[in-house]
Design a protein around this motif. Structure first.
Motif, PDB file in Angstrom:
ATOM      1  N   GLU A 195      -3.246  26.122  21.303  1.00  0.00           N
ATOM      2  CA  GLU A 195      -2.520  25.323  20.315  1.00  0.00           C
ATOM      3  C   GLU A 195      -2.163  26.165  19.089  1.00  0.00           C
ATOM      4  O   GLU A 195      -1.062  26.056  18.534  1.00  0.00           O
ATOM      5  CB  GLU A 195      -3.362  24.119  19.894  1.00  0.00           C
ATOM      6  N   PHE A 196      -3.098  27.002  18.659  1.00  0.00           N
ATOM      7  CA  PHE A 196      -2.857  27.874  17.515  1.00  0.00           C
ATOM      8  C   PHE A 196      -1.682  28.814  17.796  1.00  0.00           C
ATOM      9  O   PHE A 196      -0.793  28.989  16.951  1.00  0.00           O
ATOM     10  CB  PHE A 196      -4.126  28.676  17.220  1.00  0.00           C
ATOM     11  N   ARG A 197      -1.668  29.419  18.970  1.00  0.00           N
ATOM     12  CA  ARG A 197      -0.578  30.316  19.335  1.00  0.00           C
ATOM     13  C   ARG A 197       0.754  29.576  19.357  1.00  0.00           C
ATOM     14  O   ARG A 197       1.778  30.086  18.883  1.00  0.00           O
ATOM     15  CB  ARG A 197      -0.845  30.942  20.703  1.00  0.00           C
ATOM     16  N   GLU A 198       0.741  28.346  19.878  1.00  0.00           N
ATOM     17  CA  GLU A 198       1.960  27.544  19.942  1.00  0.00           C
ATOM     18  C   GLU A 198       2.493  27.233  18.542  1.00  0.00           C
ATOM     19  O   GLU A 198       3.700  27.301  18.292  1.00  0.00           O
ATOM     20  CB  GLU A 198       1.683  26.242  20.696  1.00  0.00           C
ATOM     21  N   ARG A 199       1.603  26.929  17.613  1.00  0.00           N
ATOM     22  CA  ARG A 199       2.027  26.635  16.241  1.00  0.00           C
ATOM     23  C   ARG A 199       2.584  27.885  15.558  1.00  0.00           C
ATOM     24  O   ARG A 199       3.509  27.800  14.752  1.00  0.00           O
ATOM     25  CB  ARG A 199       0.858  26.075  15.438  1.00  0.00           C
ATOM     26  N   THR A 250     -16.451  29.873   5.035  1.00  0.00           N
ATOM     27  CA  THR A 250     -15.514  29.841   6.154  1.00  0.00           C
ATOM     28  C   THR A 250     -16.236  29.885   7.496  1.00  0.00           C
ATOM     29  O   THR A 250     -17.306  30.480   7.625  1.00  0.00           O
ATOM     30  CB  THR A 250     -14.543  31.034   6.087  1.00  0.00           C
ATOM     31  N   LEU A 251     -15.618  29.256   8.481  1.00  0.00           N
ATOM     32  CA  LEU A 251     -16.015  29.400   9.882  1.00  0.00           C
ATOM     33  C   LEU A 251     -14.886  30.138  10.573  1.00  0.00           C
ATOM     34  O   LEU A 251     -13.755  29.659  10.605  1.00  0.00           O
ATOM     35  CB  LEU A 251     -16.240  28.034  10.534  1.00  0.00           C
ATOM     36  N   ARG A 252     -15.190  31.314  11.096  1.00  0.00           N
ATOM     37  CA  ARG A 252     -14.166  32.172  11.686  1.00  0.00           C
ATOM     38  C   ARG A 252     -14.466  32.415  13.150  1.00  0.00           C
ATOM     39  O   ARG A 252     -15.609  32.665  13.535  1.00  0.00           O
ATOM     40  CB  ARG A 252     -14.136  33.500  10.925  1.00  0.00           C
ATOM     41  N   THR A 253     -13.435  32.322  13.967  1.00  0.00           N
ATOM     42  CA  THR A 253     -13.577  32.637  15.391  1.00  0.00           C
ATOM     43  C   THR A 253     -12.368  33.447  15.823  1.00  0.00           C
ATOM     44  O   THR A 253     -11.297  33.354  15.222  1.00  0.00           O
ATOM     45  CB  THR A 253     -13.728  31.355  16.231  1.00  0.00           C
ATOM     46  N   TRP A 254     -12.519  34.263  16.875  1.00  0.00           N
ATOM     47  CA  TRP A 254     -11.463  35.211  17.212  1.00  0.00           C
ATOM     48  C   TRP A 254     -11.363  35.425  18.721  1.00  0.00           C
ATOM     49  O   TRP A 254     -12.280  35.143  19.492  1.00  0.00           O
ATOM     50  CB  TRP A 254     -11.704  36.535  16.506  1.00  0.00           C
ATOM     51  N   GLN A 255     -10.197  35.978  19.111  1.00  0.00           N
ATOM     52  CA  GLN A 255      -9.944  36.225  20.533  1.00  0.00           C
ATOM     53  C   GLN A 255      -8.789  37.225  20.674  1.00  0.00           C
ATOM     54  O   GLN A 255      -7.820  37.168  19.926  1.00  0.00           O
ATOM     55  CB  GLN A 255      -9.570  34.918  21.242  1.00  0.00           C
ATOM     56  N   VAL A 256      -8.934  38.132  21.623  1.00  0.00           N
ATOM     57  CA  VAL A 256      -7.836  39.012  22.020  1.00  0.00           C
ATOM     58  C   VAL A 256      -7.524  38.704  23.479  1.00  0.00           C
ATOM     59  O   VAL A 256      -8.391  38.828  24.344  1.00  0.00           O
ATOM     60  CB  VAL A 256      -8.198  40.507  21.862  1.00  0.00           C
ATOM     61  N   LYS A 257      -6.277  38.292  23.735  1.00  0.00           N
ATOM     62  CA  LYS A 257      -5.912  37.886  25.093  1.00  0.00           C
ATOM     63  C   LYS A 257      -4.417  38.127  25.297  1.00  0.00           C
ATOM     64  O   LYS A 257      -3.599  37.700  24.488  1.00  0.00           O
ATOM     65  CB  LYS A 257      -6.234  36.406  25.314  1.00  0.00           C
ATOM     66  N   ASP A 258      -4.089  38.795  26.399  1.00  0.00           N
ATOM     67  CA  ASP A 258      -2.686  39.050  26.752  1.00  0.00           C
ATOM     68  C   ASP A 258      -1.925  39.688  25.587  1.00  0.00           C
ATOM     69  O   ASP A 258      -0.807  39.282  25.250  1.00  0.00           O
ATOM     70  CB  ASP A 258      -1.993  37.747  27.180  1.00  0.00           C
ATOM     71  N   HIS A 259      -2.551  40.648  24.954  1.00  0.00           N
ATOM     72  CA  HIS A 259      -1.956  41.397  23.842  1.00  0.00           C
ATOM     73  C   HIS A 259      -1.796  40.572  22.566  1.00  0.00           C
ATOM     74  O   HIS A 259      -1.181  41.046  21.599  1.00  0.00           O
ATOM     75  CB  HIS A 259      -0.589  41.984  24.246  1.00  0.00           C
ATOM     76  N   ASP A 260      -2.310  39.352  22.558  1.00  0.00           N
ATOM     77  CA  ASP A 260      -2.302  38.534  21.348  1.00  0.00           C
ATOM     78  C   ASP A 260      -3.650  38.665  20.649  1.00  0.00           C
ATOM     79  O   ASP A 260      -4.696  38.450  21.256  1.00  0.00           O
ATOM     80  CB  ASP A 260      -2.051  37.058  21.681  1.00  0.00           C
ATOM     81  N   HIS A 261      -3.616  39.012  19.370  1.00  0.00           N
ATOM     82  CA  HIS A 261      -4.827  39.143  18.566  1.00  0.00           C
ATOM     83  C   HIS A 261      -4.897  37.940  17.636  1.00  0.00           C
ATOM     84  O   HIS A 261      -4.064  37.799  16.729  1.00  0.00           O
ATOM     85  CB  HIS A 261      -4.795  40.437  17.752  1.00  0.00           C
TER      86      HIS A 261
END
Length: 229
Positions: free
Chosen positions: A16-20, A125-136
């Motif tokens: 959803e974040f990527r879509e926004r 803050t609450l921070r979470t992260w992911q690297v997937k399909d060249h998206d950081h």
């Protein structure tokens, strides 16, 4: 105060974040210059009517910067590396990590220098992260009033983007001299933060901060400036 339990974002939240980030619907451009753009989100009705009367009520901004001389991996490292933050972030008074709640999530503290007439902000803050399909992707949850977000979109966002770009250019040389092999955002086993249970956290909603009285801020900040001059 309005509070609710915390849930670590899953794949659906990142999707959803990527879509926004990629969406153009219901976003109004407020700044566009030198490869940088800042949008504010408005209601569908406001966007269709082209009305500016509703823009002040937004609670979300979106920024884009085109960078050709720094890799996505390096920019991702810059945003993660707390030891490097004070060297580039023009809005930080103090910043540190508190605890980890998952291999890809942590809780931190950020003391934010705000422009006049706003008071400086202390934010957890609450921070979470992911690297997937060249998206950081980094999702950072904190609670701020809408009017603070609006002011940030007009004054702070372009300044911070310029600063983080410059920081990305200088980061590789800095990192080679400062724990070059330590990147716990990629290698969670390197983290020395204590573990915190998610059940210990609660989210404070921005709506609960909307009625904070800061009518005397401008006078106080101006007095401080005169005293220091």
């Amino acid at each position: 105060m309005s509070r609710s339990s915390v849930v670590i974002p899953d794949e659906s939240v990142f999707a959803e974040f990527r879509e926004r980030c990629l969406s153009k619907d219901n976003w109004v451009s407020k700044y566009k210059k030198n490869g940088m753009e800042v949008w504010v989100q408005v209601s569908p009705v406001s966007a269709q009517e082209g009305s500016k009367n509703h823009v002040s009520k937004i609670h979300t901004i979106k920024c884009r910067m085109i960078i050709s001389d720094v890799s996505a991996d390096t920019m991702y490292d810059v945003l993660h590396d707390g030891s490097y933050r004070k060297k580039w972030d023009p809005t930080v008074l103090e910043s540190f990590d508190i605890a980890r709640v998952a291999p890809n999530a942590d809780v931190g503290y950020y003391s934010w220098i705000c422009p006049k007439p706003l008071k400086n902000r202390d934010v957890v803050t609450l921070r979470t992260w992911q690297v997937k399909d060249h998206d950081h992707m980094i999702i950072n949850y904190c609670s701020l009033p809408k009017w603070v977000v609006n002011t940030a979109s007009q004054y702070l966002a372009p300044k911070v983007m310029r600063s983080v770009h410059k920081a990305g250019q200088m980061y590789p040389d800095w990192k080679r001299q400062n724990s070059p092999d330590k990147k716990p955002w990629y290698h969670p086993e390197q983290s020395d933060l204590p573990l915190m249970e998610v059940s210990e956290l609660a989210i404070q909603r921005g709506e609960s901060l909307e009625n904070v009285d800061e009518s005397g801020v401008r006078e106080n900040r101006d007095d401080e400036a005169e005293d220091s001059g």
